[in-house]
Motif scaffolding. Structure first.
Motif, mmCIF file in Angstrom:
data_model
loop_
_atom_site.group_PDB
_atom_site.id
_atom_site.type_symbol
_atom_site.label_atom_id
_atom_site.label_comp_id
_atom_site.label_asym_id
_atom_site.label_seq_id
_atom_site.Cartn_x
_atom_site.Cartn_y
_atom_site.Cartn_z
ATOM 1 N N ASP A 96 0.803 -1.227 0.000
ATOM 2 C CA ASP A 96 0.000 0.000 0.000
ATOM 3 C C ASP A 96 0.834 1.276 0.000
ATOM 4 O O ASP A 96 0.281 2.383 0.034
ATOM 5 N N LYS A 97 2.167 1.115 -0.046
ATOM 6 C CA LYS A 97 3.031 2.297 -0.146
ATOM 7 C C LYS A 97 3.955 2.142 -1.344
ATOM 8 O O LYS A 97 5.177 2.010 -1.209
ATOM 9 N N PRO A 98 3.374 2.158 -2.545
ATOM 10 C CA PRO A 98 4.197 1.984 -3.746
ATOM 11 C C PRO A 98 4.881 3.280 -4.143
ATOM 12 O O PRO A 98 4.469 4.374 -3.738
ATOM 13 N N MET A 99 5.919 3.151 -4.947
ATOM 14 C CA MET A 99 6.520 4.330 -5.551
ATOM 15 C C MET A 99 5.573 4.833 -6.630
ATOM 16 O O MET A 99 4.937 4.045 -7.332
ATOM 17 N N GLY A 150 2.096 10.878 -9.483
ATOM 18 C CA GLY A 150 0.968 10.595 -8.606
ATOM 19 C C GLY A 150 0.245 9.302 -8.912
ATOM 20 O O GLY A 150 -0.751 8.984 -8.267
ATOM 21 N N HIS A 151 0.745 8.530 -9.881
ATOM 22 C CA HIS A 151 0.081 7.288 -10.277
ATOM 23 C C HIS A 151 0.927 6.086 -9.866
ATOM 24 O O HIS A 151 2.160 6.115 -9.921
ATOM 25 N N LYS A 152 0.241 5.020 -9.489
ATOM 26 C CA LYS A 152 0.909 3.750 -9.219
ATOM 27 C C LYS A 152 1.390 3.162 -10.546
ATOM 28 O O LYS A 152 0.763 3.354 -11.589
ATOM 29 N N PHE A 153 2.509 2.424 -10.516
ATOM 30 C CA PHE A 153 3.026 1.830 -11.746
ATOM 31 C C PHE A 153 3.717 0.508 -11.426
ATOM 32 O O PHE A 153 4.072 0.223 -10.290
ATOM 33 N N GLU A 198 16.245 10.436 -9.466
ATOM 34 C CA GLU A 198 15.899 11.713 -8.831
ATOM 35 C C GLU A 198 15.119 11.496 -7.537
ATOM 36 O O GLU A 198 15.180 12.310 -6.618
ATOM 37 N N LYS A 199 14.375 10.378 -7.481
ATOM 38 C CA LYS A 199 13.611 10.065 -6.283
ATOM 39 C C LYS A 199 14.471 9.399 -5.209
ATOM 40 O O LYS A 199 13.975 9.025 -4.149
ATOM 41 N N GLY A 200 15.765 9.226 -5.503
ATOM 42 C CA GLY A 200 16.677 8.647 -4.525
ATOM 43 C C GLY A 200 16.854 7.155 -4.622
ATOM 44 O O GLY A 200 17.445 6.538 -3.718
ATOM 45 N N VAL A 201 16.351 6.542 -5.682
ATOM 46 C CA VAL A 201 16.481 5.096 -5.840
ATOM 47 C C VAL A 201 17.889 4.752 -6.320
ATOM 48 O O VAL A 201 18.400 5.364 -7.268
ATOM 49 N N ASP A 240 8.295 -0.511 -4.209
ATOM 50 C CA ASP A 240 7.679 0.227 -3.109
ATOM 51 C C ASP A 240 8.359 1.581 -2.982
ATOM 52 O O ASP A 240 9.254 1.927 -3.763
ATOM 53 N N LYS A 241 7.942 2.381 -2.016
ATOM 54 C CA LYS A 241 8.438 3.761 -1.933
ATOM 55 C C LYS A 241 9.924 3.844 -1.643
ATOM 56 O O LYS A 241 10.550 4.882 -1.864
ATOM 57 N N THR A 242 10.525 2.730 -1.160
ATOM 58 C CA THR A 242 11.964 2.710 -0.906
ATOM 59 C C THR A 242 12.756 2.254 -2.126
ATOM 60 O O THR A 242 13.980 2.278 -2.112
ATOM 61 N N GLY A 243 12.048 1.801 -3.169
ATOM 62 C CA GLY A 243 12.719 1.304 -4.361
ATOM 63 C C GLY A 243 12.949 -0.196 -4.360
ATOM 64 O O GLY A 243 13.552 -0.735 -5.290
#
Length: 498
Positions: A95-98, A102-105, A196-199, A259-262
């Motif tokens: 539930d915390k995807p990257m 603003g869209h899930k992918f 750019e998102k830090g991945v 996920d949001k951490t990559g």
């Protein structure tokens, strides 16, 4: 490979042997078999303000059909209106995807399986990035049915009016980033955005390659068995090849979520990914119109073209590393060298497959009697407990060959049960895995010793058998000639003597 329930059972087996290596597979339940347990899990979070979300998928579904989200037992009511024989899997929803814009992918990655016996697997470094057609929001009771927010399947999202199709003209005129703003993009164009998102993109690729390798290794025994069922082992020279393991190939589609951490999570594996490069869109008059998707064309032409280059020269054999040949957009995932250096211990399941085939063959199941005879002759356990282990393995397996015989997967489960009985009850999974490996190796060694035929001696034995057959035929032929000539020669000899 693409059947979700069977894949889960294989992952479950590998997780028991190597728990630290298969954390990319989320907690999973098979329905309806595990429904009672799963409903308890859902009931425990009924009063939570932020309950966990689970995604329910049909085992053999595709293109997003039949998928829905659940947070409470009441959400499972849809299962009450389906065939009892149909299987589903329930998995913890990330539930915390990257997000992108603003869209899930998710990522659709293409994996070339050049051969399975021995395994040679390659991953295409270019892929598709598929976006949900509506902006993402965390799952809640009021939006669980909004599939366009939570699912990224192209077949589903293309029907939404908010899906953004990139035309050939837009693809060719976009400056710097082709397809920017579209619902489907090139992975190579999204990589800078991820950075750019830090991945850590290099680390991400390492994790993806490792995940693909372990997924294939988990399914390798079944793949090898199916391959040898269709292509029985034979002398390569007799079939005009230098390597008879290189007689077919397949390109599979791996769907991966970040996920949001990559960190990559495996969503599912498609054994027959779509290679169409056309986009369907409905005109105002209701007529379906086909348009070329330049994003699909770019990625799929590259994936298929470079795959054909790798497998186009079977006489030379597939390359073992990037230094040995031009792999194009592909990188090696599993080769002989890589397996020896990184994954040798995980071949224990495939060695169990070889042991199974030695005693039951590639096509049939193993009976309780065969299992007991194997245990006794190979000295790997108490023969009196063989029936109990056999029955327990059959009972535990949702995919047993029948109630009186076991298939190869159930055979491996039985050997794991046997190994668990032979170690200290307080022992961890590592000790069980080690003992399982010892049991399998002892079965292989003892079986070959009893039969007196080592793998390398089979050709010599075959030659000796052929020679003996030829000698018997010659003797029979001589005897027939003698019997035919005696009636003729006896009168002649009698006349001469007279």
């Amino acid at each position: 490979v693409s059947k979700k329930v069977e894949n889960f059972n294989r992952f479950k087996r590998m997780q028991r042997l190597f728990p630290e290596h298969f954390d990319f597979c989320p907690p999973t339940w098979v329905l309806p078999a595990d429904r009672a347990i799963f409903e308890v899990v859902l009931s425990r979070q009924t009063k939570k303000k932020k309950p966990n979300t689970y995604i329910i998928k049909p085992s053999e579904g595709s293109q997003g059909a039949g998928i829905y989200l659940a947070q409470h037992p009441s959400d499972l009511v849809q299962l009450d209106h389906v065939d009892d024989h149909k299987q589903w899997v329930a998995q913890r929803y990330v539930d915390k995807p990257m997000l992108l814009d603003g869209h899930k992918f998710d990522l659709r990655l293409y994996v070339l399986v050049a051969s399975v016996d021995p395994p040679r697997v390659y991953l295409c470094r270019e892929g598709l990035v598929r976006l949900a057609s509506e902006a993402y929001c965390k799952p809640a009771k009021e939006n669980l049915q909004d599939v366009y927010k939570h699912l990224t399947n192209y077949s589903l999202n293309k029907t939404n009016e908010n899906y953004v199709h990139t035309t050939v003209e837009e693809f060719e005129t976009d400056e710097g980033v082709p397809g920017v703003g579209g619902s489907k993009r090139l992975l190579s164009d999204v990589v800078p955005v991820l950075e750019e998102k830090g991945v850590d993109v290099d680390k991400m690729w390492e994790q993806v390659i490792d995940m693909v390798a372990k997924t294939v290794l988990a399914t390798l025994p079944s793949l090898c068995q199916a391959y040898r069922r269709n292509f029985p082992r034979q002398d390569p020279a007799a079939c005009g090849l230098l390597d008879d393991s290189y007689r077919c190939f397949q390109i599979m589609g791996f769907d991966v979520l970040l996920d949001k951490t990559g960190k990559p999570h495996l969503l599912e594996v498609n054994s027959k990914p779509a290679f169409s490069v056309l986009h369907e869109q409905e005109r105002e008059d209701g007529v379906l119109e086909l348009d070329v998707s330049p994003i699909d064309l770019d990625v799929k032409a590259l994936a298929v073209g470079d795959a054909l280059k790798i497998i186009s020269n079977p006489e030379a054999g597939p390359p073992e590393s990037e230094d040995d040949a031009d792999l194009g957009s592909y990188c090696p995932v599993l080769t002989k060298q890589i397996i020896e250096e990184e994954y040798e211990e995980m071949l224990v399941y495939d060695r169990a497959r070889v042991a199974y085939e030695l005693h039951a063959g590639c096509r049939g199941g193993m009976s309780s009697t065969q299992f007991g005879m194997m245990i006794r002759s190979c000295g790997v356990g108490d023969p009196q407990e063989a029936d109990m282990v056999f029955s327990q393995a059959i009972s535990d397996a949702s995919n047993g060959f029948s109630n009186r015989s076991m298939n190869m997967d159930t055979f491996a489960d039985a050997l794991i049960l046997l190994a668990a009985q032979q170690v200290d009850p307080r022992a961890g999974e590592q000790e069980i895995a080690t003992q399982f490996d010892k049991v399998v190796r002892q079965i292989l060694d003892r079986t070959r010793e009893i039969r007196g035929v080592k793998g390398d001696d089979r050709g010599l034995v075959l030659v000796l058998v052929l020679v003996l057959v030829m000698l018997v035929l010659v003797l029979v032929l001589v005897l027939v000639l003698v019997l035919l000539l005696v009636p003729v020669l006896v009168p002649v000899c009698y006349g001469i003597v007279w």
